[in-house]
Motif scaffolding. Sequence first.
Motif, short mmCIF file in Angstrom:
data_model
loop_
_atom_site.label_atom_id
_atom_site.label_comp_id
_atom_site.label_asym_id
_atom_site.label_seq_id
_atom_site.Cartn_x
_atom_site.Cartn_y
_atom_site.Cartn_z
N LEU A 44 0.83 -1.21 0.00
CA LEU A 44 0.00 0.00 0.00
C LEU A 44 0.87 1.26 0.00
O LEU A 44 0.60 2.21 -0.73
CB LEU A 44 -0.94 -0.01 1.21
CG LEU A 44 -2.11 -1.00 1.09
CD1 LEU A 44 -2.85 -1.11 2.42
CD2 LEU A 44 -3.06 -0.58 -0.03
N ALA A 45 1.90 1.24 0.83
CA ALA A 45 2.79 2.41 0.88
C ALA A 45 3.53 2.58 -0.45
O ALA A 45 3.70 3.70 -0.94
CB ALA A 45 3.78 2.26 2.03
N ALA A 46 3.93 1.45 -1.03
CA ALA A 46 4.68 1.50 -2.29
C ALA A 46 3.82 2.05 -3.41
O ALA A 46 4.31 2.75 -4.31
CB ALA A 46 5.22 0.12 -2.64
N LEU A 47 2.52 1.73 -3.36
CA LEU A 47 1.60 2.22 -4.40
C LEU A 47 1.63 3.75 -4.49
O LEU A 47 1.54 4.32 -5.57
CB LEU A 47 0.17 1.76 -4.09
CG LEU A 47 -0.23 0.42 -4.73
CD1 LEU A 47 -1.63 0.04 -4.29
CD2 LEU A 47 -0.15 0.50 -6.25
N ARG A 48 1.77 4.37 -3.33
CA ARG A 48 1.78 5.84 -3.31
C ARG A 48 3.05 6.41 -3.92
O ARG A 48 3.15 7.60 -4.17
CB ARG A 48 1.70 6.33 -1.87
CG ARG A 48 0.40 6.02 -1.20
CD ARG A 48 0.55 6.22 0.28
NE ARG A 48 -0.76 6.44 0.86
CZ ARG A 48 -1.08 7.48 1.60
NH1 ARG A 48 -0.18 8.39 1.89
NH2 ARG A 48 -2.30 7.61 2.07
N LEU A 49 4.04 5.53 -4.08
CA LEU A 49 5.33 5.99 -4.61
C LEU A 49 5.52 5.54 -6.05
O LEU A 49 6.61 5.65 -6.61
CB LEU A 49 6.47 5.47 -3.73
CG LEU A 49 6.50 6.08 -2.34
CD1 LEU A 49 7.41 5.28 -1.42
CD2 LEU A 49 6.97 7.53 -2.42
N ARG A 50 4.45 5.03 -6.63
CA ARG A 50 4.55 4.48 -7.98
C ARG A 50 5.21 5.44 -8.96
O ARG A 50 6.05 5.07 -9.75
CB ARG A 50 3.15 4.09 -8.46
CG ARG A 50 3.18 2.97 -9.46
CD ARG A 50 1.82 2.31 -9.58
NE ARG A 50 0.75 3.23 -9.26
CZ ARG A 50 -0.55 2.94 -9.43
NH1 ARG A 50 -0.88 1.78 -9.96
NH2 ARG A 50 -1.48 3.80 -9.11
N LYS A 51 4.79 6.70 -8.86
CA LYS A 51 5.32 7.68 -9.81
C LYS A 51 6.83 7.87 -9.64
O LYS A 51 7.58 7.99 -10.62
CB LYS A 51 4.60 9.02 -9.64
CG LYS A 51 4.33 9.71 -10.97
CD LYS A 51 3.57 11.00 -10.83
CE LYS A 51 4.11 12.04 -11.78
NZ LYS A 51 4.32 13.35 -11.16
N ALA A 52 7.24 7.89 -8.38
CA ALA A 52 8.67 8.07 -8.10
C ALA A 52 9.49 6.91 -8.71
O ALA A 52 10.52 7.14 -9.34
CB ALA A 52 8.90 8.13 -6.59
N PHE A 53 8.99 5.69 -8.53
CA PHE A 53 9.72 4.54 -9.08
C PHE A 53 9.73 4.57 -10.60
O PHE A 53 10.70 4.19 -11.24
CB PHE A 53 9.13 3.23 -8.56
CG PHE A 53 9.44 2.98 -7.12
CD1 PHE A 53 10.76 2.78 -6.71
CD2 PHE A 53 8.45 2.96 -6.16
CE1 PHE A 53 11.06 2.57 -5.38
CE2 PHE A 53 8.74 2.76 -4.83
CZ PHE A 53 10.05 2.57 -4.43
N LYS A 54 8.60 5.02 -11.16
CA LYS A 54 8.54 5.11 -12.62
C LYS A 54 9.58 6.08 -13.15
O LYS A 54 10.20 5.86 -14.19
CB LYS A 54 7.13 5.52 -13.08
CG LYS A 54 6.24 4.33 -13.29
CD LYS A 54 5.01 4.69 -14.12
CE LYS A 54 4.14 3.46 -14.27
NZ LYS A 54 2.74 3.82 -14.58
N GLU A 55 9.75 7.19 -12.43
CA GLU A 55 10.75 8.18 -12.86
C GLU A 55 12.15 7.56 -12.92
O GLU A 55 12.91 7.77 -13.86
CB GLU A 55 10.78 9.36 -11.87
CG GLU A 55 9.63 10.33 -12.02
CD GLU A 55 9.56 11.34 -10.86
OE1 GLU A 55 8.50 11.94 -10.69
OE2 GLU A 55 10.58 11.48 -10.15
N VAL A 56 12.46 6.79 -11.87
CA VAL A 56 13.79 6.17 -11.81
C VAL A 56 13.95 5.12 -12.91
O VAL A 56 14.94 5.11 -13.63
CB VAL A 56 14.05 5.53 -10.44
CG1 VAL A 56 15.39 4.82 -10.42
CG2 VAL A 56 14.00 6.59 -9.35
#
Lengths: 335, 335
Positions: A264-276
């Motif tokens: 759930l926490a990682a879902l909120r960071l999806r955009k950040a991971f996509k950027e990397v």
Amino acid sequence: MDFKTIAFDVMGSDNGINPALEASIQLLKEKKDLKIIFVGNEEEIKKTLTKLKFSSDRIEFLNTTQSIEMTDGILEFRRKKDSSMVRAIELVKEGKADAVTTGGATAPYIAACHFIIKELEGVDRPAFMPVIPTIIKNKVTLLLDVGANLECTPKDLKNFALMASAYSKIVNDIKNPLVGLLNIGEEKSKGLELHREAYKVLSDSKQISFYGNIEPRYITSGIVDVVVTDGYTGNVALKSAEGMGKNLLNEIKTALTKNIFRKLAALRLRKAFKEVSAKFDYKNHAGALLIGLNKIAFKSHGSSDKRSFYATLKMTYNAISNDVVNKLKEALKDE
Amino acid sequence: MDFKTIAFDVMGSDNGINPALEASIQLLKEKKDLKIIFVGNEEEIKKTLTKLKFSSDRIEFLNTTQSIEMTDGILEFRRKKDSSMVRAIELVKEGKADAVTTGGATAPYIAACHFIIKELEGVDRPAFMPVIPTIIKNKVTLLLDVGANLECTPKDLKNFALMASAYSKIVNDIKNPLVGLLNIGEEKSKGLELHREAYKVLSDSKQISFYGNIEPRYITSGIVDVVVTDGYTGNVALKSAEGMGKNLLNEIKTALTKNIFRKLAALRLRKAFKEVSAKFDYKNHAGALLIGLNKIAFKSHGSSDKRSFYATLKMTYNAISNDVVNKLKEALKDE
């Protein structure tokens, strides 16, 4: 209209012909001056295009009865004269296409290009030149050679530097490309005899902005625009970095999906991971130019999907648009 | 009590003597049969220990007036006879210590160990052998050589394989260590002459469980227990992987701290990130054995902090406990 024509060997890559054709369709829709000659099993290609509901007067076909397999030996292209790879290269040689692209086996492709297209005057051997993403936004580094020639001379490395600098100027819009010599330390005495001699040759050239030795750990740091090395070392450096990147990202993925709370926490960071991952994603940089030939020859990863082929076709198109081969010729002449 | 004595050159590393001493104190508290001889500026060392409020009858001092600097040439140790590095190595040579450890300059250290301690019978050159973390839990891979010898023979690679297999059995508790030959492809025909010959030699050995060629992308995949290669290639592979790992983790950190919302979500994943970075953190694997010498000689990263030195000292202690040198001798004899 002045068309740009790519001879595209669509056989012999790992995922069948679909991704190659889908990528072609996408680029044909975008670039109205692009023509593609699909080389391979014409019936299969046409069937697939019908399924994909695509037709255009900017596509042609060259039917071939053979194809080079990933397991084929380096000189198999001599026996498989009607292979899609050989026929596609011949189209360029004969001036019927401006460039050739394939997702097929690397070693036979290099050998066939060497024998059929041949090298530019003054160049003893072409180099395999992938584009490496770096941590600097929008900055890439050209790394060559990564495997076309396992052993190289200082003169080869100088030619690689001259050609890649010219390419970097033309295609990547870098005014004064900085060239680094891959080595295990920064001091000019470091490395093997090859490196010490190459260091001198590169320093002496007026056409090359020589940065000096660059350590493997800085290839992805965006310090230089071009990194030159022999094909054995370049291949090791590239594959080590790729392996580490892949393993590290997989580990992170595993750790972040270990339980529902983390998910759930990682879902909120999806955009950040996509950027990397967009930055370091090799699919956006799947194409490597076989630089130093008389014609433009690109190679896409054997496991290319649509996005990889699209990236490679676009690079091929850009190389034609920029009249790359003639500009490389000039760069070599100036020296 | 049978004490294990480490001669510790505490000078010449990047961060001063503090981290070296703090790490020593930690391990001395844990291992009651450990003795450390601190080699370097005795006054400075004693002052720092007083500041750290530590005293023990298991520490000794050897005062030296010189130290090898990072910028010193490879043969500087011959002129700096009273340097902490040379004196520490001599303590081991003379049997006054069981092993030597330093965070000082690598090249002079290798040279000094070679000249002072000398190699085991049958070994032409020692190898620099770091421990590489892999994606398999608790599994590490030994990679050698990573820079003690830039050029190697097939016989060298075989000795590396024999010694690292023995080390892997003794220290890492691997029953039947699998050895891979670093190469740019899996087929036995791949690579340079060195690799094709080494492939044969390694296949022929009854003492070595030879996996075959292993590509650089799989070094961190935990497929094999030992990877052998020449020092030039090993150094390139190691540094490429390290550089990619570092750049990738930095990029992720930047992306995850871009704004307050991301920071908050990332905080909830702190444990997950710690798991990953603990696995790949080089600080936990900062020590490399200079394998093939008549005595135990370890080297810690020049930029070692307390944790790095602690990891290296612990490896040194384990090597003494396991009587590593004698077991390497046996492994070489059996062949």
